[in-house]
Write a protein that holds these residues in place. Structure first.
Motif, PDB file in Angstrom:
ATOM      1  N   GLY A  14      17.445  48.442  28.251  1.00 14.10           N
ATOM      2  CA  GLY A  14      18.481  48.503  29.394  1.00 14.10           C
ATOM      3  C   GLY A  14      18.319  49.615  30.337  1.00 14.10           C
ATOM      4  O   GLY A  14      18.982  50.313  31.069  1.00 14.10           O
ATOM      5  N   CYS A  16      17.034  49.614  33.274  1.00 10.29           N
ATOM      6  CA  CYS A  16      17.121  49.332  34.605  1.00 10.29           C
ATOM      7  C   CYS A  16      18.854  49.317  35.034  1.00 10.29           C
ATOM      8  O   CYS A  16      19.156  49.035  36.069  1.00 10.29           O
ATOM      9  CB  CYS A  16      16.452  47.859  35.117  1.00 10.29           C
ATOM     10  N   PHE A  18      22.311  51.891  34.848  1.00  7.21           N
ATOM     11  CA  PHE A  18      22.814  53.102  35.166  1.00  7.21           C
ATOM     12  C   PHE A  18      22.145  54.461  34.249  1.00  7.21           C
ATOM     13  O   PHE A  18      21.201  55.177  34.676  1.00  7.21           O
ATOM     14  CB  PHE A  18      24.343  53.168  35.260  1.00  7.21           C
ATOM     15  N   LEU A  42      17.880  42.342  33.596  1.00  5.78           N
ATOM     16  CA  LEU A  42      18.157  42.431  35.202  1.00  5.78           C
ATOM     17  C   LEU A  42      19.515  41.507  35.350  1.00  5.78           C
ATOM     18  O   LEU A  42      19.346  40.442  36.147  1.00  5.78           O
ATOM     19  CB  LEU A  42      16.763  41.996  35.926  1.00  5.78           C
ATOM     20  N   ILE A  66      17.578  40.871  25.089  1.00  6.64           N
ATOM     21  CA  ILE A  66      17.538  41.508  23.696  1.00  6.64           C
ATOM     22  C   ILE A  66      17.937  40.426  22.757  1.00  6.64           C
ATOM     23  O   ILE A  66      17.541  40.757  21.396  1.00  6.64           O
ATOM     24  CB  ILE A  66      18.375  42.841  23.569  1.00  6.64           C
ATOM     25  N   VAL A  86      21.324  48.784  26.193  1.00  2.00           N
ATOM     26  CA  VAL A  86      21.582  47.583  26.625  1.00  2.00           C
ATOM     27  C   VAL A  86      23.024  47.405  26.409  1.00  2.00           C
ATOM     28  O   VAL A  86      23.548  47.527  25.025  1.00  2.00           O
ATOM     29  CB  VAL A  86      20.631  46.411  26.347  1.00  2.00           C
ATOM     30  N   GLU A  88      26.824  45.200  28.115  1.00  5.44           N
ATOM     31  CA  GLU A  88      27.615  44.601  28.976  1.00  5.44           C
ATOM     32  C   GLU A  88      28.696  45.602  28.954  1.00  5.44           C
ATOM     33  O   GLU A  88      29.209  46.016  27.977  1.00  5.44           O
ATOM     34  CB  GLU A  88      28.383  43.313  28.892  1.00  5.44           C
ATOM     35  N   THR A 104      26.013  39.731  23.985  1.00  2.00           N
ATOM     36  CA  THR A 104      24.793  40.879  24.261  1.00  2.00           C
ATOM     37  C   THR A 104      25.187  42.360  23.225  1.00  2.00           C
ATOM     38  O   THR A 104      24.390  42.880  22.853  1.00  2.00           O
ATOM     39  CB  THR A 104      24.843  41.380  25.868  1.00  2.00           C
ATOM     40  N   SER A 127      26.180  54.621  22.295  1.00  4.60           N
ATOM     41  CA  SER A 127      27.465  53.828  22.386  1.00  4.60           C
ATOM     42  C   SER A 127      28.557  54.747  23.066  1.00  4.60           C
ATOM     43  O   SER A 127      28.099  55.741  23.581  1.00  4.60           O
ATOM     44  CB  SER A 127      27.744  53.531  20.881  1.00  4.60           C
ATOM     45  N   THR A 128      29.772  54.589  23.059  1.00  7.74           N
ATOM     46  CA  THR A 128      30.893  55.008  23.838  1.00  7.74           C
ATOM     47  C   THR A 128      31.781  55.569  22.982  1.00  7.74           C
ATOM     48  O   THR A 128      32.058  55.326  21.970  1.00  7.74           O
ATOM     49  CB  THR A 128      31.331  54.090  24.755  1.00  7.74           C
ATOM     50  N   SER A 183      31.085  60.285  26.447  1.00  9.09           N
ATOM     51  CA  SER A 183      32.160  60.058  27.258  1.00  9.09           C
ATOM     52  C   SER A 183      31.839  59.572  28.623  1.00  9.09           C
ATOM     53  O   SER A 183      30.708  59.465  28.582  1.00  9.09           O
ATOM     54  CB  SER A 183      32.853  61.543  27.372  1.00  9.09           C
ATOM     55  N   ASN A 184      32.604  59.297  29.539  1.00  9.10           N
ATOM     56  CA  ASN A 184      32.232  58.839  30.941  1.00  9.10           C
ATOM     57  C   ASN A 184      31.292  59.614  31.392  1.00  9.10           C
ATOM     58  O   ASN A 184      31.439  60.742  31.836  1.00  9.10           O
ATOM     59  CB  ASN A 184      33.421  58.947  31.808  1.00  9.10           C
ATOM     60  N   LYS A 194      32.188  50.821  39.210  1.00 10.98           N
ATOM     61  CA  LYS A 194      32.671  51.869  38.394  1.00 10.98           C
ATOM     62  C   LYS A 194      33.496  52.862  39.208  1.00 10.98           C
ATOM     63  O   LYS A 194      33.294  53.088  40.341  1.00 10.98           O
ATOM     64  CB  LYS A 194      31.635  52.490  37.530  1.00 10.98           C
TER      65      LYS A 194
HETATM   66  P1  NAD Z   1      24.822  49.238  32.887  1.00  6.73           P
HETATM   67  O1  NAD Z   1      25.781  48.131  32.883  1.00  6.73           O
HETATM   68  O2  NAD Z   1      24.725  49.984  33.917  1.00  6.73           O
HETATM   69  O3  NAD Z   1      23.403  48.831  32.371  1.00  6.73           O
HETATM   70  C1  NAD Z   1      23.157  47.844  31.401  1.00  6.73           C
HETATM   71  C2  NAD Z   1      21.781  47.276  31.478  1.00  6.73           C
HETATM   72  O4  NAD Z   1      21.489  46.428  30.164  1.00  6.73           O
HETATM   73  C3  NAD Z   1      21.441  46.540  32.608  1.00  6.73           C
HETATM   74  O5  NAD Z   1      20.197  46.918  33.158  1.00  6.73           O
HETATM   75  C4  NAD Z   1      21.257  45.238  32.422  1.00  6.73           C
HETATM   76  O6  NAD Z   1      20.567  44.499  33.309  1.00  6.73           O
HETATM   77  C5  NAD Z   1      20.895  45.272  30.924  1.00  6.73           C
HETATM   78  N1  NAD Z   1      21.384  44.094  30.354  1.00  6.73           N
HETATM   79  C6  NAD Z   1      22.586  43.483  29.959  1.00  6.73           C
HETATM   80  N2  NAD Z   1      22.585  42.521  29.027  1.00  6.73           N
HETATM   81  C7  NAD Z   1      21.207  42.542  28.550  1.00  6.73           C
HETATM   82  C8  NAD Z   1      20.768  41.713  27.658  1.00  6.73           C
HETATM   83  N3  NAD Z   1      21.355  40.685  27.074  1.00  6.73           N
HETATM   84  N4  NAD Z   1      19.175  41.791  27.385  1.00  6.73           N
HETATM   85  C9  NAD Z   1      18.627  42.728  28.073  1.00  6.73           C
HETATM   86  N5  NAD Z   1      19.039  43.627  28.966  1.00  6.73           N
HETATM   87  C10 NAD Z   1      20.423  43.380  29.572  1.00  6.73           C
HETATM   88  O7  NAD Z   1      25.417  50.254  31.699  1.00  6.73           O
HETATM   89  P2  NAD Z   1      25.380  51.995  31.498  1.00  6.73           P
HETATM   90  O8  NAD Z   1      26.599  52.191  32.032  1.00  6.73           O
HETATM   91  O9  NAD Z   1      23.900  52.277  31.758  1.00  6.73           O
HETATM   92  O10 NAD Z   1      25.566  52.104  30.016  1.00  6.73           O
HETATM   93  C11 NAD Z   1      24.316  51.877  29.203  1.00  6.73           C
HETATM   94  C12 NAD Z   1      24.803  52.214  27.760  1.00  6.73           C
HETATM   95  O11 NAD Z   1      25.338  53.557  27.571  1.00  6.73           O
HETATM   96  C13 NAD Z   1      25.707  51.084  27.005  1.00  6.73           C
HETATM   97  O12 NAD Z   1      25.318  51.000  25.898  1.00  6.73           O
HETATM   98  C14 NAD Z   1      27.115  51.915  27.267  1.00  6.73           C
HETATM   99  O13 NAD Z   1      28.024  51.669  26.294  1.00  6.73           O
HETATM  100  C15 NAD Z   1      26.722  53.379  27.067  1.00  6.73           C
HETATM  101  N6  NAD Z   1      27.597  54.416  27.543  1.00  6.73           N
HETATM  102  C16 NAD Z   1      27.868  54.455  29.022  1.00  6.73           C
HETATM  103  C17 NAD Z   1      28.874  55.217  29.496  1.00  6.73           C
HETATM  104  C18 NAD Z   1      29.017  55.358  30.932  1.00  6.73           C
HETATM  105  O14 NAD Z   1      29.955  56.106  31.362  1.00  6.73           O
HETATM  106  N7  NAD Z   1      28.322  54.452  31.937  1.00  6.73           N
HETATM  107  C19 NAD Z   1      29.499  56.128  28.702  1.00  6.73           C
HETATM  108  C20 NAD Z   1      29.108  56.300  27.264  1.00  6.73           C
HETATM  109  C21 NAD Z   1      28.254  55.419  26.628  1.00  6.73           C
END
Ligand code: NAD
Ligand code: TDX
Length: 339
Positions: A14, A16, A18, A42, A66, A86, A88, A104, A127-128, A183-184, A194
């Protein structure tokens, strides 16, 4: 304190997205000796541009899923650790169509665990805080590592499933694994679906921001670079089999954040639309990160939210070419959902 672990080559799943791409940037900046293989499918949210300037000798991109066992068997063996971002990740999408979330987040994490077990590779699972469910607005408590799992949305429940799998693989098979629940996040390279970036880019496009429900839901905001530094500390110095919560005491309700954005962008504070609420909308998240601070000495470096928000707004102002291609499709999808 366990002996520190210094990986030479890591897989970032993951990378690529955020948080993953900001983590890759952070590693390249802070630990340039470490080689990074990004594994990313991607999807609509993954963007090669997020790491394009880093690709070269130390950072490599492999485009793939994955869930693909054969691919995992080719990629994982020549690495010391996998940092698993990685997922969703968007709640509103998970409510409209949970299927890719189960695939996923749950099945994908299972495949990755099996590959790490086959090749005896260390895993850090990202994780979150949402797996713990919400708190009432007037509850003095915050979430700790001992809080029960009470996920509300399809997204949160599939993340909770992935955490449970990691715990079982650690205990039953002795897989060298850690988990963090953050957290967020906010910062650069976050998709325009978002909250903060949707509102910032709405203002930049001349659209009115959109606030769900009564706007009093509280999120505990942390700058994405602080998430990255915490993940690195846990990967290299965390106790195996443990869970660490990551948070920076950034509790704010949505209407306050939206008014901060409007003020910072020179708009009147009430220049937004109220829209229907998200079904099952979690009321409040609040993280107690004492364990991480106490055991690993981690401290956030970007605790000034107003400053972090101003820098983030500036990044979106300057990088319209990055977010513009996703904006119309994102708003069209929200319009279908009435949000
Ligand atoms: P995001 O949606 O921006 O990025 C997810 C990435 O995973 C993308 O690049 C996508 O192309 C890739 N991806 C999705 N399905 C895939 C698959 N089957 N195989 C390979 N690649 C795949 O998510 P994010 O906001 O960057 O979050 C990343 C991680 O951090 C997640 O596990 C999320 O639960 C955790 N998290 C995020 C936040 C937040 O505020 N954004 C907070 C706490 C935890
Ligand atoms: O337009 C909006 N208006 C609005 O009021 C959007 C997109 C959101 N909201 C509200 C809903 C939430 O209370 O803002 C808050 C934040 O919403 P999101 O950005 O969708 O984040 P959230 O649902 O809290 O989940 C996020 O944080 C935890 C990430 O998307 C997850 O991946 C992460 O695990």
């Amino acid at each position: 304190m366990p002996e520190a672990f210094f990986p030479e080559r890591i897989v970032v799943t993951g990378g690529c997205g955020f948080v993953g791409s900001n983590f890759v940037r952070w590693v390249v900046r802070e630990h340039p000796e470490v080689g990074v293989t990004v594994l990313d499918k991607l999807t609509y949210v993954g963007n090669r541009e997020n790491i394009a300037d880093l690709l070269g000798r130390r950072v490599e991109l492999l485009v793939g899923d994955i869930c693909d066992e054969e691919l995992l068997d080719r990629v994982i063996p020549c690495h010391d650790a996998v940092v698993h971002f990685v997922a969703e990740s968007h709640n509103d999408r998970s409510i409209a169509d949970p299927d890719p979330f189960v695939q996923t987040n749950a099945v994908g994490t299972y495949r990755l665990l099996e590959a790490c077990r086959r090749h005896d590779v260390r895993l850090h699972h990202v994780s979150t805080d949402e797996v713990y469910g919400d708190l009432a607005l007037d509850d003095p408590a915050r979430i700790t590592e001992e809080s029960p799992y009470r996920p509300s949305s399809p997204y949160a429940s599939t993340k909770a499933s992935s955490d449970m799998l990691v715990r079982a693989w650690s205990r039953t098979y002795g897989l060298r694994a850690t988990i963090s629940n953050c957290s967020n996040n906010y910062g650069p390279y976050q998709h325009v679906e978002k909250f903060i970036l949707r509102q910032v880019t709405n203002v930049l496009c001349g659209r009115r921001p959109r606030l769900y429900g009564d706007g009093r839901n509280v999120r505990d905001w942390i700058h994405v670079d602080d998430h990255s530094s915490a993940v690195w500390e846990i990967l290299t110095r965390g106790r195996l089999g443990e869970t660490y919560l990551i948070g920076a005491n950034g509790e704010r309700d949505n209407v306050t954040v939206l008014r901060d954005i409007l003020r910072a962008m020179g708009r009147p504070e009430d220049d937004f639309d109220w829209v229907r609420d998200r079904p099952g909308h979690d009321r409040r998240y609040a993280i107690d990160a004492s364990k991480l601070r106490r055991e690993l000495g981690w401290e956030p470096r970007h605790a000034d939210f107003a400053k972090g928000l101003a820098a983030t707004i500036e990044w979106y102002r300057r990088n319209e070419a990055w977010w513009r291609p996703a904006k119309e499709a994102t708003e069209a999808r929200y319009a279908e959902l009435g949000l």
